[in-house]
Design a protein around this motif. Structure first.
Motif, PDB file in Angstrom:
ATOM      1  N   SER A 189       0.829  -1.206   0.000  1.00 15.83           N
ATOM      2  CA  SER A 189       0.000   0.000   0.000  1.00 15.83           C
ATOM      3  C   SER A 189       0.864   1.256   0.000  1.00 15.83           C
ATOM      4  O   SER A 189       0.596   2.214  -0.733  1.00 15.83           O
ATOM      5  N   VAL A 190       1.924   1.264   0.820  1.00 16.81           N
ATOM      6  CA  VAL A 190       2.821   2.422   0.903  1.00 16.81           C
ATOM      7  C   VAL A 190       3.656   2.533  -0.367  1.00 16.81           C
ATOM      8  O   VAL A 190       3.949   3.636  -0.844  1.00 16.81           O
ATOM      9  N   TYR A 191       4.015   1.380  -0.946  1.00 15.71           N
ATOM     10  CA  TYR A 191       4.832   1.360  -2.163  1.00 15.71           C
ATOM     11  C   TYR A 191       4.159   2.137  -3.305  1.00 15.71           C
ATOM     12  O   TYR A 191       4.827   2.819  -4.092  1.00 15.71           O
ATOM     13  N   SER A 192       2.829   2.024  -3.391  1.00 17.05           N
ATOM     14  CA  SER A 192       2.105   2.714  -4.457  1.00 17.05           C
ATOM     15  C   SER A 192       2.163   4.234  -4.306  1.00 17.05           C
ATOM     16  O   SER A 192       1.876   4.961  -5.258  1.00 17.05           O
ATOM     17  N   LYS A 193       2.558   4.703  -3.108  1.00 18.20           N
ATOM     18  CA  LYS A 193       2.647   6.159  -2.861  1.00 18.20           C
ATOM     19  C   LYS A 193       4.096   6.627  -2.732  1.00 18.20           C
ATOM     20  O   LYS A 193       4.337   7.718  -2.226  1.00 18.20           O
ATOM     21  N   ARG A 194       5.041   5.816  -3.177  1.00 19.30           N
ATOM     22  CA  ARG A 194       6.447   6.149  -2.948  1.00 19.30           C
ATOM     23  C   ARG A 194       6.861   7.453  -3.629  1.00 19.30           C
ATOM     24  O   ARG A 194       7.671   8.218  -3.084  1.00 19.30           O
ATOM     25  N   PHE A 195       6.291   7.728  -4.813  1.00 24.92           N
ATOM     26  CA  PHE A 195       6.646   8.966  -5.516  1.00 24.92           C
ATOM     27  C   PHE A 195       6.069  10.189  -4.793  1.00 24.92           C
ATOM     28  O   PHE A 195       6.704  11.245  -4.744  1.00 24.92           O
ATOM     29  N   THR A 196       4.867  10.014  -4.226  1.00 25.46           N
ATOM     30  CA  THR A 196       4.265  11.098  -3.442  1.00 25.46           C
ATOM     31  C   THR A 196       5.117  11.410  -2.220  1.00 25.46           C
ATOM     32  O   THR A 196       5.346  12.571  -1.869  1.00 25.46           O
ATOM     33  N   ILE A 197       5.605  10.348  -1.561  1.00 25.40           N
ATOM     34  CA  ILE A 197       6.468  10.514  -0.387  1.00 25.40           C
ATOM     35  C   ILE A 197       7.737  11.289  -0.748  1.00 25.40           C
ATOM     36  O   ILE A 197       8.131  12.234  -0.070  1.00 25.40           O
ATOM     37  N   LYS A 198       8.364  10.895  -1.845  1.00 23.82           N
ATOM     38  CA  LYS A 198       9.622  11.533  -2.253  1.00 23.82           C
ATOM     39  C   LYS A 198       9.383  12.991  -2.690  1.00 23.82           C
ATOM     40  O   LYS A 198      10.200  13.871  -2.395  1.00 23.82           O
ATOM     41  N   THR A 199       8.246  13.259  -3.367  1.00 20.71           N
ATOM     42  CA  THR A 199       7.924  14.624  -3.791  1.00 20.71           C
ATOM     43  C   THR A 199       7.758  15.538  -2.583  1.00 20.71           C
ATOM     44  O   THR A 199       8.273  16.668  -2.555  1.00 20.71           O
ATOM     45  N   MET A 200       7.015  15.047  -1.564  1.00 24.59           N
ATOM     46  CA  MET A 200       6.821  15.836  -0.345  1.00 24.59           C
ATOM     47  C   MET A 200       8.154  16.093   0.350  1.00 24.59           C
ATOM     48  O   MET A 200       8.405  17.181   0.886  1.00 24.59           O
ATOM     49  N   GLN A 201       9.011  15.101   0.330  1.00 21.59           N
ATOM     50  CA  GLN A 201      10.320  15.246   0.979  1.00 21.59           C
ATOM     51  C   GLN A 201      11.176  16.283   0.243  1.00 21.59           C
ATOM     52  O   GLN A 201      11.891  17.074   0.864  1.00 21.59           O
ATOM     53  N   MET A 202      11.075  16.306  -1.099  1.00 27.61           N
ATOM     54  CA  MET A 202      11.880  17.226  -1.905  1.00 27.61           C
ATOM     55  C   MET A 202      11.449  18.684  -1.749  1.00 27.61           C
ATOM     56  O   MET A 202      12.255  19.603  -1.953  1.00 27.61           O
ATOM     57  N   VAL A 203      10.192  18.914  -1.378  1.00 24.92           N
ATOM     58  CA  VAL A 203       9.730  20.294  -1.184  1.00 24.92           C
ATOM     59  C   VAL A 203       9.913  20.757   0.260  1.00 24.92           C
ATOM     60  O   VAL A 203       9.412  21.825   0.637  1.00 24.92           O
ATOM     61  N   GLY A 204      10.582  19.937   1.047  1.00 26.13           N
ATOM     62  CA  GLY A 204      10.968  20.376   2.386  1.00 26.13           C
ATOM     63  C   GLY A 204      10.164  19.830   3.546  1.00 26.13           C
ATOM     64  O   GLY A 204      10.392  20.227   4.705  1.00 26.13           O
ATOM     65  N   ALA A 205       9.223  18.930   3.296  1.00 27.99           N
ATOM     66  CA  ALA A 205       8.431  18.358   4.392  1.00 27.99           C
ATOM     67  C   ALA A 205       9.311  17.446   5.248  1.00 27.99           C
ATOM     68  O   ALA A 205      10.170  16.736   4.727  1.00 27.99           O
ATOM     69  N   THR A 206       9.091  17.471   6.560  1.00 30.44           N
ATOM     70  CA  THR A 206       9.879  16.629   7.466  1.00 30.44           C
ATOM     71  C   THR A 206       9.388  15.182   7.390  1.00 30.44           C
ATOM     72  O   THR A 206       8.257  14.910   6.961  1.00 30.44           O
ATOM     73  N   LYS A 207      10.250  14.269   7.821  1.00 28.51           N
ATOM     74  CA  LYS A 207       9.890  12.849   7.786  1.00 28.51           C
ATOM     75  C   LYS A 207       8.658  12.574   8.657  1.00 28.51           C
ATOM     76  O   LYS A 207       7.788  11.793   8.278  1.00 28.51           O
ATOM     77  N   GLN A 208       8.608  13.208   9.804  1.00 31.32           N
ATOM     78  CA  GLN A 208       7.485  12.989  10.712  1.00 31.32           C
ATOM     79  C   GLN A 208       6.176  13.470  10.088  1.00 31.32           C
ATOM     80  O   GLN A 208       5.139  12.824  10.203  1.00 31.32           O
ATOM     81  N   PHE A 209       6.231  14.624   9.413  1.00 32.11           N
ATOM     82  CA  PHE A 209       5.046  15.190   8.765  1.00 32.11           C
ATOM     83  C   PHE A 209       4.559  14.279   7.633  1.00 32.11           C
ATOM     84  O   PHE A 209       3.357  14.078   7.458  1.00 32.11           O
ATOM     85  N   ILE A 210       5.504  13.750   6.853  1.00 33.87           N
ATOM     86  CA  ILE A 210       5.157  12.857   5.734  1.00 33.87           C
ATOM     87  C   ILE A 210       4.594  11.535   6.253  1.00 33.87           C
ATOM     88  O   ILE A 210       3.629  10.989   5.720  1.00 33.87           O
ATOM     89  N   ARG A 211       5.212  11.019   7.310  1.00 31.24           N
ATOM     90  CA  ARG A 211       4.854   9.701   7.821  1.00 31.24           C
ATOM     91  C   ARG A 211       3.487   9.696   8.501  1.00 31.24           C
ATOM     92  O   ARG A 211       2.753   8.699   8.427  1.00 31.24           O
ATOM     93  N   ARG A 212       3.134  10.807   9.177  1.00 37.49           N
ATOM     94  CA  ARG A 212       1.938  10.822  10.019  1.00 37.49           C
ATOM     95  C   ARG A 212       0.657  10.398   9.291  1.00 37.49           C
ATOM     96  O   ARG A 212      -0.074   9.511   9.791  1.00 37.49           O
ATOM     97  N   PRO A 213       0.305  10.981   8.119  1.00 37.29           N
ATOM     98  CA  PRO A 213      -0.951  10.572   7.474  1.00 37.29           C
ATOM     99  C   PRO A 213      -0.965   9.111   7.033  1.00 37.29           C
ATOM    100  O   PRO A 213      -2.013   8.451   7.066  1.00 37.29           O
ATOM    101  N   PHE A 214       0.190   8.592   6.625  1.00 38.00           N
ATOM    102  CA  PHE A 214       0.265   7.184   6.233  1.00 38.00           C
ATOM    103  C   PHE A 214       0.017   6.269   7.431  1.00 38.00           C
ATOM    104  O   PHE A 214      -0.696   5.276   7.338  1.00 38.00           O
TER     105      PHE A 214
END
Length: 292
Positions: A189-214
């Motif tokens: 399930s998370v694998y299908s969103k891997r590009f979304t995760i990386k995009t959010m990370q590239m625009v400066g989102a913290t790991k905790q912020f990215i991880r929380r909704p998942f």
């Protein structure tokens, strides 16, 4: 065109969530049923042990007062669950019903003896204990014979030990399988969103912020899956208790409640840990590694 693509993506997302919930529910349901079996293994084995009957045959010369005294002493014994007096007439009727013919028509008399059927408590259904009980009954002068199936008792006790051992082994093995299967479903399930995760990370989102909704999404799916599994467990428990009321499966509601709570918490904990590990893995990957 854009609307069709969005609908397609939405259907894929719903299908992904459904498969995750179904995987979690199925695994937790099977684990819960195995837990019910573990909790009631002794009760089930005790039930079958207590079906063993020790039959005390009385001589024709036995007086009624002696028979009553024996019945009373047996009823008070700590190893006896229940007793039943069977007259020779009752025994003859039972044999007639079982064989479909009246043997007394050929013999002209009833050769059977009055008897007392003794159901022994499960803890005393061993070859040694039953031998002591038989010796004690045989010491009475008006007792003709004591019979019980010694081979069946030995076989039953050996099988109970083997089954108990394998239930514990299967419980441990199935728990590991449950964790791996749920973890695999969450990772997909998370694998299908891997590009979304990386995009959010590239625009400066913290790991905790990215991880929380998942994590929260997976936990919610875990809760739904656990509720479905608990519903299935409740149905199974209801029908088994209805079919075999003598097992008294609902006799200890505290243990059953703890099992249900444990399955519910397991669904939350496994999904939380699995999502945390899966998102952390993709957060640590470089962009070019997302394609492999």
């Amino acid at each position: 065109m854009s609307s069709s693509f969005e609908k397609y993506q939405k259907r894929r997302l719903i299908s992904s969530y459904f498969s995750v919930v179904l995987s979690i529910a199925l695994v937790l349901f099977l684990l819960g049923v195995l837990g019910l079996l573990v909790l009631n293994a002794k009760k089930v084995s005790d039930h079958f042990k207590e079906q063993v009957v020790v039959t005390i045959y009385l001589k024709d010369s036995a007086k009624e007062v002696e028979t009553k005294q024996l019945e009373k002493s047996l009823a008070m014994a700590d190893y006896v669950k229940s007793t039943e007096y069977v007259s020779k007439e009752q025994a003859a009727e039972s044999m007639k019903a079982e064989n479909g013919e009246d043997f007394m028509d050929f013999l002209g008399f009833n050769p059977l003896l009055n008897s007392i059927d003794v159901h022994v408590k499960a803890d005393f259904v061993t070859a040694e204990q039953l031998e002591k009980i038989a010796e004690e009954a045989n010491s009475k002068s008006f007792v003709d014979e004591v019979r019980y199936d010694n081979d069946l008792v030995t076989l039953m006790n050996n099988n109970v030990k083997k089954i108990s051992f394998w239930i514990l082994v299967l419980s441990g093995l199935f728990t590991v399988i449950a964790v791996l299967l749920i973890n695999s479903s969450i990772r997909l399930s998370v694998y299908s969103k891997r590009f979304t995760i990386k995009t959010m990370q590239m625009v400066g989102a913290t790991k905790q912020f990215i991880r929380r909704p998942f994590v929260w999404k997976s936990v919610r799916l875990g809760i739904i899956g656990a509720i479905v599994a608990l519903g299935g467990m409740a149905v199974v428990l209801y029908y088994i208790n209805k079919t075999f009321p003598e097992l008294n499966l609902l006799q200890n509601p505290v243990l059953i409640g703890l099992l249900f709570a444990g399955i519910f918490l397991l669904g939350i904990v496994i999904t939380w840990i699995s999502t945390f590990i899966a998102t952390q893995r993709f957060l640590n990957l470089k962009t070019d590694q997302l394609y492999y």
